[in-house]
Enzyme design. Structure first.
Site, short mmCIF file in Angstrom:
data_model
loop_
_atom_site.label_atom_id
_atom_site.label_comp_id
_atom_site.label_asym_id
_atom_site.label_seq_id
_atom_site.Cartn_x
_atom_site.Cartn_y
_atom_site.Cartn_z
N ASP A 51 -3.87 -1.36 -6.99
CA ASP A 51 -3.25 -0.05 -6.90
C ASP A 51 -2.54 0.19 -8.24
O ASP A 51 -2.28 -0.75 -9.01
CB ASP A 51 -2.26 0.04 -5.72
CG ASP A 51 -1.94 1.50 -5.37
OD1 ASP A 51 -2.27 2.40 -6.18
OD2 ASP A 51 -1.37 1.74 -4.29
C1 BGC Z 1 -1.52 5.28 -4.84
C2 BGC Z 1 -3.02 5.15 -4.66
C3 BGC Z 1 -3.71 6.06 -5.62
C4 BGC Z 1 -3.29 5.71 -7.03
C5 BGC Z 1 -3.95 6.58 -8.09
C6 BGC Z 1 -1.11 5.09 -6.28
O1 BGC Z 1 0.23 5.40 -6.46
O2 BGC Z 1 -0.85 4.34 -4.04
O3 BGC Z 1 -3.36 5.46 -3.35
O4 BGC Z 1 -5.10 5.95 -5.46
O5 BGC Z 1 -1.90 5.89 -7.13
O6 BGC Z 1 -3.49 7.86 -8.03
#
Ligand code: BGC
Length: 734
Positions: free
Chosen positions: A229
């Protein structure tokens, strides 16, 4: 493109390989000679492509894209075909925008009603979440776009999500929090998995080898790529060793130097780096976007409406107030009608193509009053008086209520599940002014409804996507017969939920004290009434259930029954099959959802619904043996229209599992032995003479329970010789 294999990777420089395992920037994987960079984008309910590569948090608007309903709503469709089509549409939008990997779906379990990201997740139940997401993933990938199934795993709260440790026992982890991931990996073969921010039992997930390698790859056979993530990597070298392939976003030169240094110092084996780099290249090779095509956003808008139509849940309909007819004078009250909540906040936020508000879609016979302000929760007497006056002179009131955006988003948890005071207060006044009130809810997850008994109708639309206005009125006016069912339980009060005691009380730890008892598994066990139970949802028609039949087959249990549309209009019913385990002597929920089917019936029409329940539908995770265990013996199959509206049940003896007493030892209790007699046991009882002793001792009602509660090894206290017991054990185990 060159042939991508280990040989190709090994011919890259160390710096090039190091660059591959970290993203090029926020949205691109790094490139090497001969292989292009590839873009990834959120998200689960519509494409959020940030055109500016440095815009991670969506400071600027993302590209124009259709906003579909959030997963909390789509899960309520209980319709895998629709989820597959949703996947197709998302895949088409991604292809058109040159996106290789779509960052979704999010499949975490809704453990606490306060968790900020519940709107983005499917269910409190792993079977439902797994089935919905599997269909979605297959749909996206059918279009040649990969997915990133997230957030693996146990990211069930938002506050301190980067650092807190989710402390979960092994059985709960396997049965509740990993089961949906397991299904998706095995059945849909997702391109990538996104590891979550948090720690699991004290170990940072991004460097958790047990999760990322032993369970995901070795046990489940995952062959895709694991990415982090955004910002989840703490120690990149440790993460690569644990099984992380791609750090996102990239940290640039710093990241490359770190890896090069670790290899040169001998802290990271080159072969491990090569494996991760190869997976990155394989991902780019396999999912590199095809030529961009134009696509029809209006067609997607129509699908967004259809998906919401099929998913919206009619929670309550006293006196058959709904459907409304457009000859009635309708008061439409609440600012949410004009400024609807139709999508969640955070990384899933879409720059919606064409929003249709409930105000825009309302019939000519309706009149609007704002009633309250979304900006704050203070009562505005002027707005309230106007709304009450309108309610007084209208036949019916449609009151729009819900959580304002500021209350609910990715990135933080809620403090309460009560509606803002100004909405609850106004609703109270409205119900005094008019006795025909329907509340339409717009919210990402469960709401307390202290006013439920004062209103006739309650319609749950969650965050319904850009066609929210059209779908809401389709249901209210009966153009569509509602068929959605709740994918989560609505408690009467937040404090009825077991996590209310400790959720978010510790910055560093989130301990899953309730174990398996999440959602309906808890309310069932405690016999606590809910406002609306899991699986609940009404229709404008009615359904009858008959003729349940349950049979053991060679490797599954066959369940069949007839469902009849007993009402006046065509409608769809979600038939739910729950299994109750009466044999295993372990902690068990009262029942668990093990299958479901959605049937579409004309008035008077009947159909036979069939299910094949595999062994796993009866299994529990034995953390002592580290294996799924299916015990033969007594079970009940319960079939119904919701988790509490069970219409049919049948007890039966499962024979496709393993015998409850697979091995008899000195520790085996006499009661268990006698309850699980086999011809072999009977024979050994007779040969050793033990049978007679048992018969005599157990014949006496007063002593029966006492003697039955002695293990074989201690039966010597009754005068039986140790040799007799050893002989018996030897005979039965031979
Ligand atoms: C989120 C993810 C997301 C990623 C990219 C993160 O903060 O938890 O779900 O895909 O950001 O935007």
């Amino acid at each position: 493109m060159p042939n991508i294999d280990l040989d190709f990777v090994q011919h890259l420089t160390l710096e090039e390989r190091a660059a591959l395992v970290s993203g090029k920037d926020f949205w691109f994987a790094a490139k090497v000679p001969g292989v292009d960079k590839m873009m990834v984008s959120d998200g689960p309910s519509g494409l959020r492509k940030q055109a500016d590569p440095d815009d991670a948090v969506g400071l600027n608007k993302s590209v124009d894209a259709v906003c579909f309903p959030c997963s909390a709503l789509t899960a309520s469709s209980f319709d895998e075909q629709l989820l597959f089509k949703l996947g197709n549409h998302l895949g088409i939008a991604a292809t058109a925008e040159n996106i290789g990997i779509l960052l979704g779906p999010g499949v975490n379990i809704k453990r606490s009603p306060l968790a900020g990201r519940n709107f983005e997740y499917f269910s409190e139940d792993p079977l439902l979440a797994g089935r919905m997401a599997t269909a979605y993933v297959k749909g996206v990938q059918e279009e040649g776009v990969g997915v990133s199934v997230k957030h693996f795993a146990t990211n069930n709260r938002e506050d301190q999500r980067f650092t807190s440790s989710s402390n979960v026992d092994e059985r709960t982890l396997r049965e509740i929090y990993l089961a949906q991931f397991e299904r998706i990996v095995k059945e849909a073969k997702p391109a990538t998995i996104m590891c979550s921010y948090n720690k699991l039992n004290g170990i940072q997930v991004s460097q958790n080898q047990r999760l990322l390698t032993h369970i995901l790859r070795d046990e489940w056979g995952f062959e895709g790529l694991v990415m982090s993530d955004w910002g989840a990597v703490v120690d990149h070298v440790a993460a690569i060793k644990a099984g992380l392939d791609l750090e996102m976003p990239g940290k640039g030169a710093e990241s490359v130097n770190e890896i090069v240094r670790a290899v040169n110092d001998g802290h990271l084996q080159e072969s491990i780096l090569d494996k991760a780099a190869l997976r990155v290249l394989k991902m780019v090779e396999k999912w590199q976007p095809k030529h961009a095509v134009n696509y029809d956003k209006e067609e997607q808008h129509d699908f967004a409406r259809q998906l919401a139509d099929e998913s919206i849940v009619l929670l309550q309909n006293k006196h058959h107030l709904l459907p409304l007819n457009d000859t009635q004078s309708i008061a439409v009250i609440g600012e949410l009608a004009a400024k609807p909540r139709f999508q969640g906040g955070g990384s899933s936020h879409v720059n919606a193509h064409r929003l249709v508000t409930p105000l825009e879609a309302m019939p000519a016979s309706a009149t609007y009053a704002q009633g309250y302000q979304l900006e704050h929760d203070k009562i505005d007497n002027h707005l309230a008086a106007q709304a009450v006056e309108l309610a007084e002179r209208s036949d019916v009131v449609v009151f729009f209520a819900g959580f304002p955006e500021a209350m609910e988003s990715e990135g933080f948890d809620k403090q309460s599940i009560a509606l803002p005071t100004n909405q609850n207060d106004l609703l109270d006044q409205i119900t005094q002014a008019n006795s025909h009130v329907v509340v339409v809810l717009q919210n990402g997850s469960v709401v307390e409804m202290p006013w439920a008994n004062q209103v006739d109708g309650i319609v749950e639309t969650y965050l319904a996507g850009e066609a929210v206005g059209e779908s809401t009125w389709n249901i209210l006016l009966g153009k569509v017969n509602p068929a959605g069912k709740l994918s989560e339980s609505f408690p009467l009060r937040l404090v009825d939920n077991p996590t209310a005691l400790t959720f978010n009380t510790d910055r560093d730890n989130e301990t899953y004290h309730e174990g398996l008892f999440v959602g309906y598994r808890y309310y069932d066990k405690k016999q606590l009434p809910t406002r609306f139970p899991f699986g609940h949802g009404l229709s404008y028609t009615t359904f009858g259930y008959q003729g349940l039949n349950v049979e053991n087959q060679s490797d599954h249990v066959h369940v069949s029954l007839q469902v009849t549309n007993t009402g006046e209009r065509a409608g769809k019913e979600v038939v739910q099959v729950y299994v109750q385990n009466l044999v295993s002597q372990i902690e068990m929920p009262v029942k668990e959802l093990r299958d479901f089917a959605k049937v579409d019936l004309q008035p008077g029409e009947a159909t036979t619904v069939e299910f094949n329940l595999p062994r796993r539908a009866f299994a529990w995770y034995n953390s002592q043996t580290d294996a799924w265990q299916t015990d033969n013996g007594q079970y009940t199959i319960l079939v119904g229209s919701s988790s509490t509206d069970l219409r049919l049940s049948q007890s039966f003896k499962l024979t496709i599992g393993t015998p409850f007493l697979s091995r008899i030892t000195g520790e085996t209790y006499v009661s268990d032995l006698l309850a699980n007699r086999t011809p072999k046991i009977d024979q050994a009882l007779e040969t050793t003479g033990l049978g007679k002793v048992f018969d005599q001792l157990l014949a006496n009602q007063a002593n029966r329970a006492l003697f039955a509660n002695i293990p074989l090894r201690s039966f010597t206290v009754t005068g039986v010789k140790p040799e007799t017991i050893s002989k018996f054990i030897q005979l039965v185990n031979n």
